[in-house]
Write a protein that holds these residues in place. Sequence first.
Motif, short mmCIF file in Angstrom:
data_model
loop_
_atom_site.label_atom_id
_atom_site.label_comp_id
_atom_site.label_asym_id
_atom_site.label_seq_id
_atom_site.Cartn_x
_atom_site.Cartn_y
_atom_site.Cartn_z
N GLU A 93 0.92 -1.00 -0.13
CA GLU A 93 -0.26 -0.13 0.34
C GLU A 93 0.99 1.13 -0.43
N VAL A 94 0.39 2.09 -0.96
CA VAL A 94 1.52 3.41 -0.84
C VAL A 94 0.61 4.44 0.38
N PRO A 95 1.98 4.98 1.16
CA PRO A 95 1.38 5.57 1.99
C PRO A 95 0.81 7.04 1.43
N LEU A 96 -0.13 7.61 2.39
CA LEU A 96 -0.12 9.02 1.69
C LEU A 96 0.62 9.60 1.87
N GLY A 97 0.76 10.92 0.88
CA GLY A 97 1.81 12.10 0.87
C GLY A 97 3.25 11.67 0.06
N LEU A 98 3.23 10.32 0.01
CA LEU A 98 4.60 9.42 -0.63
C LEU A 98 4.34 10.25 -2.51
N LYS A 99 5.25 10.88 -2.54
CA LYS A 99 5.61 10.89 -4.01
C LYS A 99 6.15 10.18 -4.76
N ALA A 100 6.01 10.12 -6.72
CA ALA A 100 6.37 9.67 -7.34
C ALA A 100 7.35 9.15 -7.41
N LYS A 101 8.78 10.42 -6.75
CA LYS A 101 9.95 9.92 -6.99
C LYS A 101 10.00 9.42 -5.50
N GLY A 102 9.58 9.04 -4.82
CA GLY A 102 10.08 8.64 -3.93
C GLY A 102 9.50 7.08 -3.66
N ILE A 103 8.99 6.21 -4.24
CA ILE A 103 8.57 5.36 -4.58
C ILE A 103 9.50 4.10 -4.75
N VAL A 104 10.95 4.15 -5.64
CA VAL A 104 12.25 3.08 -5.03
C VAL A 104 12.30 3.10 -3.91
N GLU A 105 12.58 3.92 -3.43
CA GLU A 105 13.51 4.27 -1.78
C GLU A 105 12.00 3.65 -1.05
N PHE A 106 11.27 3.59 -1.39
CA PHE A 106 9.79 2.93 -0.63
C PHE A 106 10.03 1.43 -0.54
N ILE A 107 9.73 1.00 -2.17
CA ILE A 107 10.17 -0.14 -2.50
C ILE A 107 11.52 -0.71 -1.89
N LYS A 108 12.49 0.18 -1.33
CA LYS A 108 13.12 -1.34 -1.26
C LYS A 108 13.91 -1.51 0.29
N GLU A 109 12.78 -0.39 0.86
CA GLU A 109 12.72 -0.23 2.31
C GLU A 109 11.94 -1.46 2.49
N GLN A 110 10.88 -1.86 1.58
CA GLN A 110 9.99 -3.25 2.38
C GLN A 110 10.46 -4.56 2.00
N ILE A 111 11.78 -4.19 0.38
CA ILE A 111 12.01 -5.84 0.38
C ILE A 111 13.28 -5.86 1.19
#
Length: 357
Positions: A93-111
Amino acid sequence: MFLFFQKKALGLSISDYSIEIVSLAGSMGKPELSAVKRTILETGIIGKGKILDKEKIKNILINLLKSPNFERDKTNRIVFSMPETQSFVSILEVPLGLKAKGIVEFIKEQINQTLPFSLEDLYVDYKIREREIYLVASPKEVINEYLELFNECNLRSVVIETEFESLSRALIKNKKETALIIDIGAEVTNFGVFDEKGLRLSISNEIAGVKFTQSLEEGLKVPKEEAERVKKECGLNPEKEEGKIFLILQKDVQIGIIWEVRKIEEYFLKKEGKKIDRIILTGGSASLPYLKDYLTYNLEKKVEIGDIWSKIRGAKIKSEELKEGFIFYQASIGAALRGLERNPQESGINLAKKKEL
């Protein structure tokens, strides 16, 4: 003239126990089945989805491709349906307020938090679907070994996708419905929930064909071969063998399938507000006698064996081999169907692109 421009594709599925390959020609709207082939693999060639004996699997695949119908098709474009044991799927689930440029970093954290591999050891692909991310990862070592195998067999790997992606393409007729595919294999049963967005939930357990046989061995105190025989002959028919086989198998089916389905239904209804409209069985152990009827009665919902002919109705050839064991070819047919798409490399998850984060 039209035949000259027909698209052709091979679909390949490999498990620890068997390899299936099919050839389709034409288009997604009118696919034509050209060839099918299946071989049982001896122990030690593939293990938990990984290549253990490269020379043996290479020779087997080359021999399959030498059969007359495959040689006639003269295509080397392959879509590989990756074993579920070597693909890790997450719906984030994409956190509220997360911008497109932060998607990759978010995925890295989850992995890093959820997978038993370092990021450097994985190939990753993902699709953004509204407020969620459909993520698939697989060990580089495994993907590279398969790509090397295909290259040595003169095959061009167009796509590597998850087995569930292949199965859903072959088996789901109405994408607006919420469907649960239950893939009952030899060692693992995989459950996948699909709706109009695609795969929404994926879980598995180890109550499958091998466990059914082991339970019969122990319960009846018979050798493995006899347990396998009565499993295939009697299944969940309460009238066979004084109901002894039924009583043993139903315990595994209740725990491994029925309880799991009920938990999935409850979770998905609570999370998405949706009920499961259709349950589709696939995998070698799905053909257990009376299993479909037993599940239909206990789940109070229609359960069906996956129907590949609804997707390849225009096929010119319906091989006798395919008719008798059609359930084994469902993933490879689904994979080949993707190969007939206009742009198969980009139409979904594709680990053959060897994407890194």
